[in-house]
Write a protein that holds these residues in place. Sequence first.
Motif, PDB file in Angstrom:
ATOM      1  N   SER A   1       1.290  -1.501  -0.031  1.00  0.00           N
ATOM      2  CA  SER A   1       0.049  -0.001  -0.402  1.00  0.00           C
ATOM      3  C   SER A   1       0.797   1.079  -0.089  1.00  0.00           C
ATOM      4  N   HIS A   2       0.782   1.864  -1.148  1.00  0.00           N
ATOM      5  CA  HIS A   2       0.817   3.196  -1.300  1.00  0.00           C
ATOM      6  C   HIS A   2       1.142   4.395   0.504  1.00  0.00           C
ATOM      7  N   LEU A   3       0.284   4.121   0.640  1.00  0.00           N
ATOM      8  CA  LEU A   3      -0.025   5.453   1.828  1.00  0.00           C
ATOM      9  C   LEU A   3       0.801   5.008   2.928  1.00  0.00           C
TER      10      LEU A   3
ATOM     11  N   ARG B   1       5.228   5.922   6.296  1.00  0.00           N
ATOM     12  CA  ARG B   1       6.013   5.302   7.132  1.00  0.00           C
ATOM     13  C   ARG B   1       8.050   6.103   6.191  1.00  0.00           C
ATOM     14  N   TYR B   2       8.139   6.995   5.765  1.00  0.00           N
ATOM     15  CA  TYR B   2       8.984   7.522   5.166  1.00  0.00           C
ATOM     16  C   TYR B   2       9.662   6.477   4.565  1.00  0.00           C
ATOM     17  N   ALA B   3       8.730   5.644   4.012  1.00  0.00           N
ATOM     18  CA  ALA B   3      10.161   4.289   3.004  1.00  0.00           C
ATOM     19  C   ALA B   3      10.334   5.026   1.927  1.00  0.00           C
TER      20      ALA B   3
ATOM     21  N   GLU C   1       6.758  10.978   0.694  1.00  0.00           N
ATOM     22  CA  GLU C   1       6.906  11.093   2.195  1.00  0.00           C
ATOM     23  C   GLU C   1       5.320  11.901   2.818  1.00  0.00           C
ATOM     24  N   MET C   2       4.774  11.307   3.448  1.00  0.00           N
ATOM     25  CA  MET C   2       3.143  12.388   4.063  1.00  0.00           C
ATOM     26  C   MET C   2       3.130  11.927   5.652  1.00  0.00           C
ATOM     27  N   PRO C   3       2.590  13.011   6.459  1.00  0.00           N
ATOM     28  CA  PRO C   3       2.610  13.723   6.011  1.00  0.00           C
ATOM     29  C   PRO C   3       4.037  14.914   5.604  1.00  0.00           C
TER      30      PRO C   3
ATOM     31  N   GLU D   1       1.045   2.997  13.353  1.00  0.00           N
ATOM     32  CA  GLU D   1       0.816   1.595  14.097  1.00  0.00           C
ATOM     33  C   GLU D   1      -1.340   1.527  13.582  1.00  0.00           C
ATOM     34  N   ILE D   2      -1.551   2.808  13.515  1.00  0.00           N
ATOM     35  CA  ILE D   2      -3.047   3.031  13.310  1.00  0.00           C
ATOM     36  C   ILE D   2      -3.550   2.552  12.070  1.00  0.00           C
TER      37      ILE D   2
END
Length: 813
Positions: free
Chosen positions: A79-81, A86-88, A93-95, A106-107
Amino acid sequence: MNRFFQSLGIVMLALAPARAGDGMAFFESKVLPLLQSRCYECHSHEKKIKGGLALDLKSGWQTGGDSGPAIMPGEVAKSHLITAVRYADPEMEMPPKGKLSASEIEIFEQWVAMGAPDSRVKQTATKAARVIDIEAGKKFWAFRPVRDEQAPAVTKADWPSAPVDRFILAKLEANGLSPAPDADAYTWLRRVSLDLTGLPPKPEDLARFDASPASRAAAVDRLLQSMAFGERWARHWLDLVGYADQIGTSNNVFAEHAWRYRDYVIDAFNSDKPFDRFIREQIAGDLLPASSPQERAANITATGFLVLGDVEIVAVDKLKMEHDLVDQQVSKIGTAFLGLTLGCVRCHDHKFDPIAQTDYYAIAGMFRSTEATYKTDNGVWSSVHKTELPEMAKQKAERDLLLAANEARIRQWEAERDNLGKETAALEPQIVSARKEAKPDLEKKRDELAARIKSLNGQIEHAKFFAPVAPKAFAVHDGEKPADMRITIRGNPYALGDLVKRGALRVASWAEFPPIPAGQSGRVQLADWIADARNPLTARVTVNRIWQKLFGEGLVRSVDYFGARGETPSHPELLDYLASRFMQNGWSQKQLIREVVLSRAYRMSSAHNLTAEARDPDNRLLWRMNRQRLDAEAIRDSMLAISGKLTPSSGGPALPLEFPENVSSISPKAVNPPAFSFKKMRPIQDFERTIYLPVIRTATQPGSAKLRDVFDFTQPAQIAGKRAETAVPTQALFLLNSDTVRARATEVARRLAETEANTGARLEALWLRILSRPITSAEREDAANFLESLPAETAWIELSHALLASNEFMIRL
């Protein structure tokens, strides 16, 4: 260990079944507040939708943005989100203002692992989607069937000389206007000569022309049968192809076979190839039957239309590169044949015209099923497909003889190089042991040998590269597994929507698109649809382009766009009359051109009329002929013809690779075409017609080709049915200071001096040669005074130069 169990827990969540009620409660209590507080600022309909991603709707993350669906329910890692929060990925990177806390991340992870339950079923209020009504769209003038119009009655019955004239005169009379007087014989002959061949009439042509109907018809027939006709009108078509002798713009890669397509187009115009056949060959020539090797070779070469634009061949993302090329092919067909803008429909329904996104992908599927480029073994490089062309037995035998001679020459050079190498090696110890006074001579001899070896290596490499191999052309062919294409969401090839059945534009169709045979792309069926007499666009667009080249403006002035935001026809009945006649006469461009240029309307002068200008300032009603500035090719070619320096050409390769400075690297084993730096042309090219000169996308043209850059040559990274026509100081400065123009003026003066000793006769000949008309008495007096004011050795050169740089020479009246 804790990290291991944490990640294991996430996997377990993904595998454990969740009750719908629990999931919705979790979403509303945990996920929705987090989305609202941390994501809506950049990804909601009320504020902004960055990257095409809306997170205030369930459908928003399902569809996704530029990178595709934001969430793959149940698949955390895909999942892109999740990747973003995670800033992976540094690119996503969001936000962007700061990373979420571990508990917030984790949520999101738990939510996705549950299957991303989302209770938001009510859509956010947005503008109502535009519904495309195909049947209503067919009522627009451009999509109505072509009508076989009859010429209207007119009051001034003695003025028309052809049906075309009645349409023009009827519109003028309805608006209280009269046509301009006829142009004089000299103006008409210069006009038709420039329009049909891009060259002015010769003095002998002017001498035998008497302006009678028979003389006009004979002049037109002579011009239409000349080789110069195809050379002129082929260039108009190449403007719609984006033709160049360079592949793409990103890299200096020589399109070594492009010239074959250029020569094919010239031959097509000179042989008056029926335009419907011309269409079929360029879209699907490789799939058409052929009765001879020559016809088969022409059919294959014709498909260069699809790959000789600004094709990108260097890209890491090959899927995007492939889709971009398909987009270019669809857009080119839309503009060149149909007069429509289709590129925007890649991402959404057309904003103004009744063309749905599904229409775009119906056509795009055919080109997605067509192989145009292939990936090489050299990293990010690709190459345009090259197809070997069939040859006659005699041609192959002649090529085999040339190949044998070339190989013998290479062996001779290699033997000489090897002997020189041995001689050089033997010199080295002599240099080391030689006395001081003897060393310079030995070192000089060694350097001379080294230079000769280098020269031989260059000759060998050139001979290998230019070996007479089987002829090839840039072309396309069907892929191994032709198939329908999926919509790409916002043009992103990684975000796929519905599958679209291959077909054509519904608004311009008259029946269901025919079935496409299994294993075929559908290009044959598309070509048949475009070239069908029932297609409401093709013939109209084509005759309008021809009219524009002859009158300066099209009956539809937006020649490349017949859609809702384009111009409406000034004479719709005439447009349909011409389109109908064009098809009835076998799609013959020469017959149509002949009819138009022999009309009274084409014969009108460009004289001004204050009353007519007040009522029709843009001359849309055609009360006079439009004046046109000569285009770059006509300026250069006319100067060559006038000076007697124009050299006939039979075509062939344009870029002179035989000059080492034009080639930065040539290897016979190279995977990619050779790179080049275009610095000079062959000497003969300075005297050939402009159409045969190299067209380079990324370089200033050398020599006499510079004139194209100054006088609005269509940039080959673009396509345009009508060129810009500017008037800027640099053009006048070029004409006054160009070595090329000066050379032509010098040659004109020299030739006149050889043939005319008398000043009066020489002035008469000069005016006829450059301006295609007799000199007036006032001009004769002014010219005589001008000649007396300058030294004898330069006076005639200066006068010739002044005429070549004059407005009258530069304008087609």
